[in-house]
Design an enzyme around this catalytic site. Sequence first.
Site, mmCIF file in Angstrom:
data_model
loop_
_atom_site.group_PDB
_atom_site.id
_atom_site.type_symbol
_atom_site.label_atom_id
_atom_site.label_comp_id
_atom_site.label_asym_id
_atom_site.label_seq_id
_atom_site.Cartn_x
_atom_site.Cartn_y
_atom_site.Cartn_z
ATOM 1 N N ASP A 104 -2.872 -9.989 7.382
ATOM 2 C CA ASP A 104 -1.632 -9.780 8.125
ATOM 3 C C ASP A 104 -0.722 -10.961 7.823
ATOM 4 O OD1 ASP A 104 0.415 -9.629 9.962
ATOM 5 O OD2 ASP A 104 -0.866 -9.505 11.737
ATOM 6 N N TYR A 117 15.518 -6.716 13.363
ATOM 7 C CA TYR A 117 15.305 -6.507 11.929
ATOM 8 C C TYR A 117 16.436 -7.145 11.119
ATOM 9 C CZ TYR A 117 14.039 -3.788 7.704
ATOM 10 O OH TYR A 117 13.663 -3.382 6.446
ATOM 11 N N ALA A 131 15.885 -10.900 11.105
ATOM 12 C CA ALA A 131 14.774 -11.292 10.245
ATOM 13 C C ALA A 131 15.172 -11.226 8.774
ATOM 14 C CB ALA A 131 13.566 -10.398 10.506
ATOM 15 N N SER A 138 0.797 -1.230 0.000
ATOM 16 C CA SER A 138 0.000 0.000 0.000
ATOM 17 C C SER A 138 0.827 1.276 0.000
ATOM 18 C CB SER A 138 -0.959 0.008 1.198
ATOM 19 O OG SER A 138 -0.238 0.031 2.419
#
Length: 246
Positions: free
Chosen positions: A63, A157, A160, A13
């Site tokens: 999600d 982060y 990941a 988005s």
Amino acid sequence: MERRNYALVTGGSRGIGRAICIALAHDLNYPVLINYQSNAKAAEETRELIAANGGEAEIIRFDVSNQVETHEQLAHWKSQHPDDLIEVIVNNAGITRDGLFMWMENDDWNQVVQTSLNGFYNVTKFLIQDLLRHRYGRIINVASVSGAKGTAGQTNYSAAKAGLIGATKALAQEVAKRNITVNAVAPGFIETDMTSALDEKELKKLIPLNRFGKAEEVADLVSFLASRKASYITGEIIHINGGIYS
């Protein structure tokens, strides 16, 4: 009925995700599935931008970190499009919860890993059987310079995104015989909402090209990797960072 081939962009988005959606529709004429989690207005704006350029897009809300919700929504889409195929998967959804590791809360660790790494698993695992049967596909993971070199204050982060890089390299080897490529792009500092709080004036001194990148520049790279032109590239992590790290 003739099969239509779609591209799905998670976190599509805003920011880099929005630019990727627009590029895939414009450059490769894919009808695009714009995934979002919470910002319906931004997702609709992305859809309208694509439509204004003569492209086609649908919005799909889930999600990525929630496996049940992800599978339910993708299964519902497939039931509405029984003859169609999602042949390009762009795993872009990611969040940051920055802070020094010694003060990092359990939730800050889990949410970041769940979205970037488990989100890749939840989406790709559900769709990959169709690609294997189809004997063609493009899987593109949006990693980060943090996943390659590590960034202080971003242990979660970095972990990941490093996991996503390892997954990219391994999965590429598993599915290559079916003409499915799996690559990652690793952006550095890109002008988006996610980097708007950073001190751009100071940070760009560290970047050889002396500026932040634009979301459209990342999108151009993703568009190339999603195209037939990139048929012999797989298992690669392509850095797009202005020279700050390679």
